[in-house]
Design a protein around this motif. Structure first.
Motif, mmCIF file in Angstrom:
data_model
loop_
_atom_site.group_PDB
_atom_site.id
_atom_site.type_symbol
_atom_site.label_atom_id
_atom_site.label_comp_id
_atom_site.label_asym_id
_atom_site.label_seq_id
_atom_site.Cartn_x
_atom_site.Cartn_y
_atom_site.Cartn_z
ATOM 1 N N ASP A 65 0.836 -1.206 0.000
ATOM 2 C CA ASP A 65 0.000 0.000 0.000
ATOM 3 C C ASP A 65 0.871 1.257 0.000
ATOM 4 O O ASP A 65 0.742 2.126 0.847
ATOM 5 C CB ASP A 65 -0.942 -0.014 1.205
ATOM 6 N N HIS B 232 0.203 -0.546 -4.911
ATOM 7 C CA HIS B 232 -0.736 0.563 -5.082
ATOM 8 C C HIS B 232 0.002 1.824 -5.512
ATOM 9 O O HIS B 232 1.145 2.046 -5.103
ATOM 10 C CB HIS B 232 -1.483 0.835 -3.775
ATOM 11 N N ASN C 170 -6.426 -2.443 0.491
ATOM 12 C CA ASN C 170 -5.340 -3.396 0.313
ATOM 13 C C ASN C 170 -5.882 -4.828 0.304
ATOM 14 O O ASN C 170 -5.530 -5.641 -0.553
ATOM 15 C CB ASN C 170 -4.311 -3.212 1.438
ATOM 16 N N THR D 268 -7.647 -5.728 -2.940
ATOM 17 C CA THR D 268 -6.687 -6.071 -3.990
ATOM 18 C C THR D 268 -6.148 -7.479 -3.778
ATOM 19 O O THR D 268 -6.029 -8.271 -4.720
ATOM 20 C CB THR D 268 -5.524 -5.062 -4.005
ATOM 21 N N TYR E 272 -5.601 1.156 -10.130
ATOM 22 C CA TYR E 272 -4.887 1.834 -9.051
ATOM 23 C C TYR E 272 -3.688 1.040 -8.556
ATOM 24 O O TYR E 272 -3.039 1.437 -7.600
ATOM 25 C CB TYR E 272 -5.848 2.136 -7.892
ATOM 26 N N TYR E 273 -3.368 -0.083 -9.186
ATOM 27 C CA TYR E 273 -2.179 -0.835 -8.779
ATOM 28 C C TYR E 273 -1.557 -1.537 -9.980
ATOM 29 O O TYR E 273 -2.185 -1.710 -11.021
ATOM 30 C CB TYR E 273 -2.505 -1.841 -7.673
#
Length: 265
Positions: free
Chosen positions: A39, A59, A68, A71, A257-258
């Protein structure tokens, strides 16, 4: 594998560079999939995870503990996991219990298994702060009363889930913050999943992650709010997406986003 079920361990990480090697070093060989989601740590967590051979996802900024976990679960499902164990990589919980917890799910004894710090009565001997221990007991008592179940604690960071739990629950309706854990257990109770517990020794030390007093108070109020929402939903007074079939599930979320470990961070 256990009972022909693929076992995944997922680790939601933030500044876990120092404790990650010890955590990974105690994982049993039966684990098929090992995932770490970072994260946006300020240390070398990502580099350490890559060196340990983990599947790493990072992330693009610090989203919070709840995001987190989302994900983690999304990637474990994508990797074909049948049983998913969520383990904090701060070495506060022993990975030696992975086999026992995964077996209880793989053999369809329970849908969810919690590693409880309270069973056995050794939480404070492991260093749990007194205020956290008593807050844990108080909040758990309130939740047991309103959720009408009997768990020793709702606040552990060591949990095993069946694939069905992770695909059926509307997890995308939950908080990005620490109260995600509690909201998820309330959902498990609401949707009728079977929850079991095993006794888990814990240890608190300088490198182990722990939220401060202010965040603990904030979490406590979040737990009470979740409990109230659950009770109102059960009474038919409200209809919340978190406890309904229309709630957003993990598959509904995006992954912009990651990035994966083999992509540029």
């Amino acid at each position: 594998m256990i009972n022909n079920k693929r076992i995944a361990v997922v680790m939601p990480a933030y500044n876990a560079e120092k404790t990650l090697p010890a955590t990974v070093g105690e994982m049993p060989d039966l684990v098929d999939i090992r995932i770490l989601v970072d994260d946006h740590s300020r240390d070398r967590t990502v580099e350490a995870a890559r060196q340990l051979g983990l599947s790493v996802f990072q992330h693009d900024r610090n989203y919070g503990y709840g995001r987190n976990q989302m994900t983690c679960y999304r990637e474990a499902l994508a990797a074909g996991a049948d049983v998913v164990i969520m383990l904090h990589p701060d070495y506060q919980y022993t990975p030696l219990l992975i086999t026992a917890m995964a077996s209880m799910v793989a053999y369809d004894v329970y849908d969810v298994v919690l590693g409880s710090r309270i069973i056995g009565g050794r939480a404070m001997l492991g260093g749990m702060p007194i205020y956290k221990y008593f807050a844990n007991r108080l909040l758990t008592a309130v939740e047991n009363l309103f959720l009408r179940v009997k768990l020793s604690e709702y606040h552990t960071g060591y949990r095993a889930f069946s694939r069905k739990v992770l695909t059926d629950l509307p997890l995308a309706e939950n908080s990005d913050d620490f109260v995600f854990d509690n909201q998820m257990l309330a959902q498990c109770v609401h949707f009728g999943f079977r929850i079991g517990e095993v006794s888990c020794p814990t240890k608190y030390f300088e490198e182990a992650s722990s939220i401060n007093f202010r965040r603990s108070v904030q979490y406590g109020f979040g737990v009470l709010a979740t409990t109230l929402q659950f009770a109102l939903q059960r009474a038919g007074i409200v209809d919340l997406p978190r406890f309904g079939e229309r709630g957003r599930k993990l598959e509904s979320g995006g992954d912009a986003y990651y990035v994966a470990h083999d992509e540029p961070a």
